[in-house]
Design an enzyme around this catalytic site. Structure first.
Site: not given
Ligand code: ZN
Length: 188
Positions: A99, A142
């Site tokens: 991430c 997401e």
């Protein structure tokens, strides 16, 4: 200012559910342009608005689907329906995620093998995508950002402890930390 600083774990906007987009038009278009530029420069395969400090339900992605077709797009106000999630232990080789808000780290977690995502594009036209495999994983990652959830929040306890240690070591886990793609190198 096309490339924007990416918030690091601990920034409150990353840990707060984002607000639905209600205003479509130039400001949103510009934001999404910045998101694409920032994702590309990072580089990343997805970026959600909260990661650049905008508390809005929109993300961009750029990743091949399971048929190998390059998929690049933006989804506003998404709704996600998960397929079944297997039980068992996450696999390091095939299920490790990273991430941009926890830069340079990777840990495995089990995700649904398939998803159906719906939402709208920048012109408020409906979007509906069925995804499998890693393409489905990216949508789950997401979408989580828009719920104020990071993938590290979903790790099994053993890896959660490791991440907590890493966050301590880097001095993350507090507000006002970010990195700028193309300028800061946090992968090295
Ligand atoms: Zn992320």
């Amino acid at each position: 200012m096309p490339i924007r600083p990416i918030c690091i774990v601990g920034e409150p906007v990353l840990h707060t559910p984002a607000q639905p987009v209600t205003e479509f038009g130039e400001a949103l278009n510009q934001l999404v342009e910045d998101m694409f530029d920032t994702m590309d420069k990072a580089p990343g395969v997805g970026l959600a608005a909260p990661q650049i400090g905008e508390n809005l339900r929109v993300f961009v992605y750029d990743y091949p689907d399971d048929e190998g077709n390059e998929r690049r797009g933006v989804i506003v106000n998404p709704h996600l329906v998960l397929g079944p999630i297997r039980s068992g232990t996450p696999d390091w080789d095939t299920e490790s995620e990273g991430c941009l808000s926890v830069p340079g780290e990777r840990f495995p977690l089990i995700r649904a093998e398939s998803v159906r995502i719906t939402g709208v594009d920048l012109n408020q036209n409906p979007i509906e995508i069925e995804a499998t495999g890693w393409f489905a994983r990216i949508f789950q990652h997401e979408f989580d950002h828009l719920e104020g959830t990071l993938y590290i929040d979903r790790l099994v306890d053993e890896y959660k402890d490791e991440v907590a240690e890493i966050i301590r070591e880097w001095g993350w886990g507090k507000p006002n930390l970010s990195w700028l793609p193309g300028k800061d190198n946090l992968e090295g």
